[in-house]
Design a protein around this motif. Structure first.
Motif, PDB file in Angstrom:
ATOM      1  N   ARG A 122      70.168  78.953  20.019  1.00 53.63           N
ATOM      2  CA  ARG A 122      70.095  80.398  20.241  1.00 53.63           C
ATOM      3  C   ARG A 122      68.756  80.957  19.785  1.00 53.63           C
TER       4      ARG A 122
ATOM      5  N   THR B 197      63.432  79.554  18.669  1.00 53.47           N
ATOM      6  CA  THR B 197      64.550  78.760  19.172  1.00 53.47           C
ATOM      7  C   THR B 197      64.191  77.286  19.097  1.00 53.47           C
TER       8      THR B 197
ATOM      9  N   SER C 108      73.141  75.308  18.640  1.00 53.02           N
ATOM     10  CA  SER C 108      73.303  76.418  19.586  1.00 53.02           C
ATOM     11  C   SER C 108      72.054  76.647  20.433  1.00 53.02           C
TER      12      SER C 108
ATOM     13  N   ALA D 152      73.681  74.323   6.894  1.00 58.36           N
ATOM     14  CA  ALA D 152      74.497  75.136   7.803  1.00 58.36           C
ATOM     15  C   ALA D 152      73.629  75.924   8.786  1.00 58.36           C
ATOM     16  N   HIS D 153      72.605  76.597   8.287  1.00 59.45           N
ATOM     17  CA  HIS D 153      71.694  77.315   9.177  1.00 59.45           C
ATOM     18  C   HIS D 153      71.006  76.344  10.129  1.00 59.45           C
ATOM     19  N   SER D 154      70.628  75.158   9.614  1.00 62.13           N
ATOM     20  CA  SER D 154      69.949  74.168  10.452  1.00 62.13           C
ATOM     21  C   SER D 154      70.833  73.735  11.611  1.00 62.13           C
ATOM     22  N   LEU D 155      72.079  73.421  11.323  1.00 64.43           N
ATOM     23  CA  LEU D 155      72.991  72.990  12.385  1.00 64.43           C
ATOM     24  C   LEU D 155      73.242  74.106  13.388  1.00 64.43           C
ATOM     25  N   ASP D 156      73.344  75.313  12.911  1.00 60.92           N
ATOM     26  CA  ASP D 156      73.489  76.460  13.810  1.00 60.92           C
ATOM     27  C   ASP D 156      72.293  76.536  14.762  1.00 60.92           C
ATOM     28  N   LEU D 157      71.081  76.535  14.201  1.00 64.31           N
ATOM     29  CA  LEU D 157      69.878  76.674  15.022  1.00 64.31           C
ATOM     30  C   LEU D 157      69.705  75.503  15.981  1.00 64.31           C
TER      31      LEU D 157
END
Length: 281
Positions: free
Chosen positions: A186, A151, A184, A176-181
């Motif tokens: 999460r 996380t 969030s 996209a994955h970077s911004l998600d991680l």
């Protein structure tokens, strides 16, 4: 040599650095930061070391910065905090003269890891959060135990993408994955981390360190240390080059390799059908 919040061991030409605060999930401290840098310098200087593995004691890799240190931070004294001064206090020359110079591109607290001429493997045996995850991204490769979890946690603490993760993470997993991680915060389990490219491979938890060390031994016993040093510098440098620049460096380094002892040994052991005896020269 003694280390605080860290243990250091060399076996089978592999140096293992173990973050050692298991009761705190190896939460990062100033003492740990100094010890890691000092141990990296020792591993670089030791001709008997060809690969560096860094892992965590107990059930975690690194839970991020110690919360007691985070609680003491004030905006007006940010640069004087313990972790910031720890990064400045330990000074070592990690330049090797092998391959292109990457030092102009990687600064900050952990950029020196790109200059270390030996491959660095992060063996992520358990939770890697916040600063612990950032640190792992500076390794050349990452392997995860099947029970590891990841996380960023920064947004959950009112913080931002710090210490170069805003550059490192997109180069591994994309924007996209970077911004998600990052946004969030999460938790990501090991199998998802592998699918998105955050780690190279997941090994079963019960055999995790054995699997990591088996791979490290392949590097330490069967390939040229000189070749690894040059290729590491080429890859980290290439992220700041266009294709023609990278091609030019490759051609130049190939010419130099023809005059090396490791090239002569690489051909000889293959022709003679024997185990290689590389010297790194």
């Amino acid at each position: 040599m003694s280390y605080e919040d860290l243990t250091y061991e060399v076996k089978d030409r592999v140096a293992t650095l173990t973050l050692n605060r298991p009761d705190k999930l190896n939460a990062w401290t100033g003492a740990m930061e100094k010890s890691v840098k000092k141990a990296m310098a020792a591993a670089v200087a030791d001709d008997d070391v060809r690969v560096i593995v860094i892992t965590g004691a107990g059930r975690g890799f690194c839970a991020g910065a110690d919360m007691n240190l985070l609680q003491s931070i004030k905006a007006e004294t940010w640069e004087d905090r313990e972790l910031a001064t720890a990064a400045r206090e330990e000074k070592f020359d990690f330049s090797s003269g092998l391959g292109p110079d990457v030092s102009p591109h990687y600064g900050g607290r952990f950029g020196y890891l790109m200059q270390v001429k030996k491959p660095i493997i992060a063996a992520i045996n358990g939770p890697a959060a916040g600063l612990g995850l950032v640190f792992a991204l500076y390794a050349d490769m990452r392997f995860a135990g099947s029970e590891a979890k990841f996380t960023t946690a920064f947004a959950n603490r009112g913080l931002i993408a710090e210490h170069g993760i805003s550059w490192l993470l997109p180069h591994l997993v994309g924007p996209a994955h970077s911004l998600d991680l990052l946004m969030s915060g999460r938790k990501v389990m090991a199998d998802e981390a592998a699918r998105m490219g955050l780690v190279n491979k997941v090994f079963p938890q019960e055999t995790f360190m054995t699997n990591v060390m088996d791979y490290a031994k392949v590097l330490s016993e069967t390939v040229s240390p000189r070749s690894m040093a040059v290729m590491k510098a080429q890859i980290w440098k290439a992220l700041f080059q266009n294709f023609n620049d990278a091609l030019e460096v490759g051609d130049s380094e190939m010419q130099k390799s023809f005059g090396s002892a490791d090239f002569k040994e690489g051909v000889a052991h293959f022709v003679e059908k024997r185990v290689a005896n590389f010297t790194g020269r």
